[in-house]
Design a protein around this motif. Structure first.
Motif, PDB file in Angstrom:
ATOM      1  N   HIS A   3      49.028  30.435  13.713  1.00 25.59           N
ATOM      2  CA  HIS A   3      49.313  29.041  13.345  1.00 25.59           C
ATOM      3  C   HIS A   3      49.263  28.881  11.829  1.00 25.59           C
ATOM      4  O   HIS A   3      48.802  29.768  11.106  1.00 25.59           O
ATOM      5  N   PRO A   4      49.742  27.753  11.304  1.00 26.09           N
ATOM      6  CA  PRO A   4      49.765  27.566   9.852  1.00 26.09           C
ATOM      7  C   PRO A   4      48.354  27.586   9.250  1.00 26.09           C
ATOM      8  O   PRO A   4      47.364  27.356   9.946  1.00 26.09           O
ATOM      9  N   LYS A   5      48.298  27.867   7.960  1.00 28.42           N
ATOM     10  CA  LYS A   5      47.027  27.742   7.253  1.00 28.42           C
ATOM     11  C   LYS A   5      46.506  26.310   7.412  1.00 28.42           C
ATOM     12  O   LYS A   5      47.278  25.363   7.518  1.00 28.42           O
ATOM     13  N   ASN A   6      45.190  26.165   7.396  1.00 30.45           N
ATOM     14  CA  ASN A   6      44.612  24.833   7.588  1.00 30.45           C
ATOM     15  C   ASN A   6      45.134  23.811   6.579  1.00 30.45           C
ATOM     16  O   ASN A   6      45.356  22.650   6.903  1.00 30.45           O
ATOM     17  N   LYS A   7      45.343  24.237   5.351  1.00 29.77           N
ATOM     18  CA  LYS A   7      45.812  23.308   4.325  1.00 29.77           C
ATOM     19  C   LYS A   7      47.208  22.779   4.630  1.00 29.77           C
ATOM     20  O   LYS A   7      47.605  21.714   4.138  1.00 29.77           O
ATOM     21  N   ASP A   8      47.953  23.522   5.451  1.00 31.83           N
ATOM     22  CA  ASP A   8      49.317  23.125   5.794  1.00 31.83           C
ATOM     23  C   ASP A   8      49.429  22.520   7.193  1.00 31.83           C
ATOM     24  O   ASP A   8      50.507  22.093   7.587  1.00 31.83           O
ATOM     25  N   LEU A   9      48.334  22.496   7.931  1.00 31.72           N
ATOM     26  CA  LEU A   9      48.373  22.055   9.321  1.00 31.72           C
ATOM     27  C   LEU A   9      48.526  20.535   9.399  1.00 31.72           C
ATOM     28  O   LEU A   9      47.845  19.791   8.700  1.00 31.72           O
ATOM     29  N   TRP A  10      49.385  20.092  10.298  1.00 30.07           N
ATOM     30  CA  TRP A  10      49.666  18.657  10.461  1.00 30.07           C
ATOM     31  C   TRP A  10      48.383  17.866  10.666  1.00 30.07           C
ATOM     32  O   TRP A  10      48.189  16.819  10.048  1.00 30.07           O
ATOM     33  N   MET A  11      47.503  18.334  11.517  1.00 25.64           N
ATOM     34  CA  MET A  11      46.286  17.592  11.846  1.00 25.64           C
ATOM     35  C   MET A  11      45.433  17.331  10.615  1.00 25.64           C
ATOM     36  O   MET A  11      44.938  16.217  10.400  1.00 25.64           O
TER      37      MET A  11
END
Length: 524
Positions: A49-57
């Motif tokens: 999944h995306p890096k946390n900094k890029d995550l929608w949530m």
């Protein structure tokens, strides 16, 4: 549904207002960005999944709270966490990282982790409410020195969160042979006998296996059998930690108990008759097992969910939650404590404003935060069907690697576990993935264990003693299990020698320490 969204919006405004008030003293530098920035270390799952900094949530949550997170994500966490702890400056907190109870005690007493028990009632009110509703949460988090050094990963659904072990039996074979799902150990043996002798897959070959998993997963079978023979008095975690609580409320070591002899006698009968795969202890890896399942050769396995057997076969199995013993009694639900992880959020010594950290994470222990963390936002990541149920949008449901990983492209609290969070119910999760929730012939919620214990906390001295004793006991029991089940040792003539060896290793001291831990837990 609109009402629930208004509640969510109100809760978010309250959280955001609290952050605005708390920001004044958060960082010594006086820089506006610093006051509204926190630093967190988390595992790196960017392969799926995306890096946390890029995550929608997380982008959405920053908008809701005004708090920016500087994420540091680490691969191979277990190998690197000691090195990270030796840094001069630590992050504000560790998020979704695994620390054992022993490590929480050790590093808490060394001052590396901050105690949180005095802050939780005021600054984490949602978590505090959960603790009041379920006292085992506080008891399970409290270390022997009286402190709470971490926040939990928790579920209030005994059926959910990977908590609930069960048998999965081939329903196509049951139908073909006109059989009913077994409810006790005698019926299980009979069903497996017919599975391996009557060609239920219809290919004319004797390739059907009874209980069959990849080698090394024999413990899944034994967990269910131990419950059938009366060892599930304190839940799954207790059994996995090799103890149960007897009728006089005394902790007992399972593998020296006379009933364990009955368990191994039963397993020996299954093995001897070819009802448990001969590769139970060696010879088959996971990929081979999944491939065999796709060829319709697996009669039965045990796990927390059917998807473990792979996408080609998972729909061919029905769950058995309750298995009674040969007398038709004693069966109970094999489920974990609501405290599924005791180190989901750890505030470090270098956090200047732990109050803001608690406020930031506490939202996810509310119903609104639980919904946001797993489902996201209506019309973006989920829709509501005509039954009022939340179902992920098509781009998630149709994701090539499955809906769970599809949701993981937008949300964090859906994969890998151990997040600081109140998990949604298993029924809601399955509906969200577009699946039918599991149903059971015997309602497991009517057959709960007497109590469900979390992992018991140890003092530093207890931990040091248990480390050696437990390793030696576990190794010896693992060897003895193979020999008793396969018939290399005789359960009548070799049982006394086995018991003597347990005593030589130190089982009596092990029991003494565990009883002291249980006594402390009860007094909390």
């Amino acid at each position: 549904m609109e009402k629930s969204m208004k509640i969510l919006s109100t809760a978010v405004m309250i959280v955001a207002s609290a952050f605005a008030l708390a920001g004044c003293g958060s960082r010594q530098s006086g820089n506006k960005e610093d006051k509204n920035t926190i630093t967190l270390i988390a595992p790196d799952h960017s392969d799926v999944h995306p890096k946390n900094k890029d995550l929608w949530m997380w982008k959405q949550y920053q908008k809701k709270t005004g708090i920016k997170v500087n994420w540091e994500q680490v691969k191979d966490w277990d190998q690197k966490k000691q090195l990270i702890l030796s840094r001069k400056d630590l992050p504000d907190a560790f998020y979704q990282t695994m620390w054992s109870n022993d490590e929480l005690v050790k590093y808490g007493q060394q001052g590396l982790f901050q105690p949180l028990e005095k802050l939780i009632p005021k600054y984490a009110p949602n978590l505090y409410k959960l603790m009041q509703k379920d006292p085992s949460l506080k008891k399970g988090l409290t270390t022997p020195d009286g402190h709470i050094y971490a926040l939990p990963y928790t579920s209030d659904d005994p059926l959910g969160g990977g908590r609930h072990f069960k048998f999965y039996i081939n329903k196509k074979w049951l139908t073909k042979l006109n059989l009913k799902a077994p409810t006790n150990t005698t019926e299980l043996e009979n069903v497996l006998q017919q599975f391996v002798t009557k060609d239920p897959n219809g290919n004319g070959k004797a390739d059907e296996q009874g209980f069959y998993m990849d080698s090394g997963q024999f413990g899944a079978l034994e967990l269910m059998i131990k419950a059938a023979f009366g060892f599930n008095t304190a839940g799954r975690t207790a059994m996995e930690n090799n103890y149960y609580i007897d009728n006089s409320n005394t902790l007992q070591y399972i593998f020296s108990d006379p009933k364990m002899k009955q368990v191994w006698q039963y397993e020996n009968e299954l093995y001897k008759k070819g009802l448990v795969a001969k590769t139970a202890f060696a010879g088959v890896d996971y990929d081979k097992w999944v491939a065999d399942a796709a060829k319709d050769t697996v009669g039965c396995f045990a796990w927390v969910g059917p998807d473990f057997i792979g996408p080609d076969a998972q729909d061919d199995y029905e769950p058995i939650a309750i298995l009674n013993g040969p007398d038709g009694k004693n069966g109970s639900m094999v489920t974990q404590s609501s405290l599924m992880g005791s180190s989901a959020f750890v505030v470090t010594k270098d956090a200047k404003d732990p109050k803001t950290l608690l406020k930031w994470v506490d939202y996810y222990y509310s119903q609104a935060g639980s919904i946001f963390g797993f489902f996201g936002k209506k019309g973006v990541t989920y829709n509501v069907n005509d039954k009022g149920e939340k179902v992920y949008v098509d781009k998630i449901l149709n994701y090539a690697k499955g809906p769970q990983l599809g949701a993981y492209q937008y949300l964090d609290n859906v994969y890998a576990g151990f997040f600081p969070y109140l998990e949604v119910s298993e029924k809601e999760k399955q509906i969200a993935y577009g699946r039918q929730p599991e149903t059971f012939g015997i309602d497991p919620l009517k057959h709960m264990p007497k109590q469900i214990l979390p992992t018991l906390m140890a003092t530093a001295d207890e931990s040091a003693q248990l480390s050696t004793i437990s390793t030696d006991l576990d190794n010896y029991v693992a060897q003895a299990r193979v020999k008793f089940v396969t018939g290399k040792w005789n359960l009548d003539s070799d049982w006394d020698n086995y018991q003597s060896q347990l005593k030589k290793i130190g089982v009596d001291q092990w029991v003494k320490i565990r009883r002291a831990q249980y006594k402390r837990y009860e007094k909390e």
